[in-house]
Enzyme design. Structure first.
Site, PDB file in Angstrom:
ATOM      1  N   GLU A  65       0.808  -1.226   0.000  1.00 35.40           N
ATOM      2  CA  GLU A  65       0.000   0.000   0.000  1.00 35.40           C
ATOM      3  C   GLU A  65       0.840   1.274   0.000  1.00 35.40           C
ATOM      4  O   GLU A  65       0.743   2.087   0.935  1.00 35.40           O
ATOM      5  CB  GLU A  65      -0.957   0.007   1.194  1.00 35.40           C
ATOM      6  N   GLU A 101      -5.275  -8.595   0.847  1.00 33.61           N
ATOM      7  CA  GLU A 101      -5.876  -8.234   2.139  1.00 33.61           C
ATOM      8  C   GLU A 101      -7.369  -8.008   1.933  1.00 33.61           C
ATOM      9  O   GLU A 101      -7.773  -7.396   0.936  1.00 33.61           O
ATOM     10  CB  GLU A 101      -5.294  -6.928   2.721  1.00 33.61           C
TER      11      GLU A 101
HETATM   12  C1  FCB Z   1      -4.253  -2.066   5.618  1.00 35.23           C
HETATM   13  C2  FCB Z   1      -2.838  -2.378   6.057  1.00 35.23           C
HETATM   14  C3  FCB Z   1      -2.757  -3.475   7.072  1.00 35.23           C
HETATM   15  C4  FCB Z   1      -3.875  -3.400   8.098  1.00 35.23           C
HETATM   16  C5  FCB Z   1      -5.219  -3.253   7.422  1.00 35.23           C
HETATM   17  C6  FCB Z   1      -6.383  -3.200   8.355  1.00 35.23           C
HETATM   18  O1  FCB Z   1      -4.315  -0.773   5.111  1.00 35.23           O
HETATM   19  O2  FCB Z   1      -2.059  -2.763   4.944  1.00 35.23           O
HETATM   20  O3  FCB Z   1      -1.484  -3.410   7.668  1.00 35.23           O
HETATM   21  O4  FCB Z   1      -3.620  -2.421   9.010  1.00 35.23           O
HETATM   22  O5  FCB Z   1      -5.220  -2.115   6.621  1.00 35.23           O
END
Ligand code: FCB
Length: 452
Positions: free
Chosen positions: A167, A355
């Site tokens: 990210e 994620e």
């Molecule tokens: C993302 C991050 C991860 C975690 C999630 C909830 O933005 O990459 O580390 O904190 O959110």
């Protein structure tokens, strides 16, 4: 029993974590300080003064955590490597004890039948590099490539695929533009060199990995952007926001050029940081896969109270919200994936969801169990949306949920619980939640279907 979805043969199931959020042991075995140690020590920076000093103590308890993963029947585990463990001062030779930790972790994963998927940078920059201006300094990109070579040389014989950055958008905006994450700079648009230098670091590291025959991925935080109305002003604002959030870190890698940021008064040289040959380098190593981190869509309106920015965020109403107050819109994942395919066409590599998950205020009941129906509903809804995107022809190869364990959620400290496994941060006791059993059963059901 969860019903299996129609997913491609060989679809990979995993969980994701990040070093600073789970490892603890910040002073052990020669680890150097990171920007998150410094930031968390700043009064008021993290809710209730929480820090990652102990976190889930995963540095010592990784065998127990790998056993939990094995119990899920995972194909893959996405974790991150703490750069300050490998290069405590940001330069010079590798710290052997730092490499040895990841060596042990990788071997434990392989023994459990789980493929390691490391991320090289998940926000914990060595403080020594921040002292030299962090990602605002072009040199950081070269230090990143050197660190990548040290780690890849040690683990590349057992780790086939790598994620360069996590990210970069969120790191730039929260860390450099708004100052709500480490390193806590509030530079607004002057943060843009931190975008270019992260991308340059990606390109340099990608070449290092490819030279060693390793696969290259990046994990981008992406969001479908919805204009608040059909008015021209709202649509223009949405286009501007989409360029910043979604295109800035994806177009250069897949298409070799920056998106149009003229709505921000920014030219194609990103505030003077782009040099001849940089964009060629950033795109030179084609991605083997695009990692997508998806949590929610974003609704954007014409600017009102954000002087200087060409957009304003508008609330998404009428949907459930997580404990973090993030809107729950599963179909946004289908919208995002089909939108990526429409935007990039043949230039889009296979996608893996790196994620996706939600925070819930989970606490064990009197009998010790943790029931989290909201998380199960969140995951099931998003997996339905993923399967719908696959049915519409998007090449999605895997799903890694955030997260294995409740952990240190950055500026929120230990207040947001995202884990399939509850962690009592006083005792470090791990308790698999109902969602853990649900995910395990879902993975089993798919495997049984695919092996038929
Ligand atoms: C993302 C991050 C991860 C975690 C999630 C909830 O933005 O990459 O580390 O904190 O959110």
């Amino acid at each position: 029993m969860p019903q299996p979805l129609d997913l491609p043969q060989g679809f990979r199931w995993g969980v994701s974590t990040a070093a600073y959020q789970i490892e603890g042991a910040v002073d052990e075995d020669g680890r150097g300080p990171s920007i998150w140690d410094t930031f968390a020590a700043r009064p008021g920076a993290v809710r209730d003064g929480h820090t990652g000093a102990v976190a889930c103590d995963h540095y010592h308890r990784y065998p127990e955590d790998v056993a939990l993963m094995k119990g899920l029947g995972l194909d893959g585990y996405r974790f991150s490597i703490a750069w300050p463990r490998i290069r405590p001062t940001g330069a010079g030779p590798a710290n052997p004890a730092g490499l040895a930790f990841y060596d042990r972790l990788v071997d434990a994963l392989l023994t459990a039948g789980i493929t390691p998927l490391p991320t090289l940078f998940h926000w914990d920059l060595p403080q020594a590099l921040e002292d030299a201006d962090g990602w605002l300094n072009r040199d950081t990109a070269y230090r990143f490539a050197e660190y990548t070579a040290l780690v890849a040389d040690r683990l590349g014989d057992r780790v086939p695929a790598w994620i360069t950055l996590n990210e970069p958008f969120v790191h730039m905006v929260y860390g450099y533009a708004m100052g709500i994450h480490a390193p806590g700079r509030a530079l607004m648009l002057d943060a843009l060199p931190a975008a270019h230098h992260q991308l340059l670091g990606h390109g340099l590291a990608a070449a290092v990995l490819r030279e060693r025959g390793l696969d290259v991925t990046i994990a981008n935080n992406l969001t479908p952007v919805r204009p608040a109305s059909s008015s021209e002003a709202d649509q223009a604002a949405a286009t501007a926001y989409d360029a910043l959030h979604n295109r800035l870190f994806t177009d250069p890698i897949l298409l070799g050029h920056y998106p149009d940021l003229s709505a921000f008064g920014v030219g194609p040289d990103l505030g003077g940081s782009v040099r001849d040959g940089d964009l060629k380098l950033i795109a030179a190593t084609p991605l083997d896969g695009l990692g997508v981190n998806y949590y929610n869509p974003t609704r954007i309106a014409a600017p009102t109270d954000h002087p200087g920015l060409p957009f304003a965020e508008a609330p998404i109403e009428g949907v459930p919200r997580t404990a973090f107050d993030w809107p729950v819109v599963p179909d946004g994942l289908r919208e995002l994936l089909t939108g990526l395919r429409d935007r990039y066409g043949a230039a889009l590599p296979p996608v893996t969801i790196t994620e996706n998950g939600c925070s819930v205020a989970d606490e064990p009941a009197a009998d010790g169990t943790v029931s989290d129906p909201d998380r199960i509903a969140y995951l099931a809804g998003h997996l339905d949306a993923l399967a719908a995107a696959v049915a519409e022809g998007v090449d999605v190869r895997g799903y890694f949920t955030w997260s294995l364990l409740d952990n240190f959620e950055w500026a929120e400290g230990y207040h947001q619980r995202f884990g399939l496994v509850h962690v009592d941060f006083e005792t470090q006791r791990r308790t698999p939640k109902a969602s853990y059993a649900w995910y395990r059963d879902l993975i089993r059901a798919h495997r049984a279907l695919q092996e038929r």
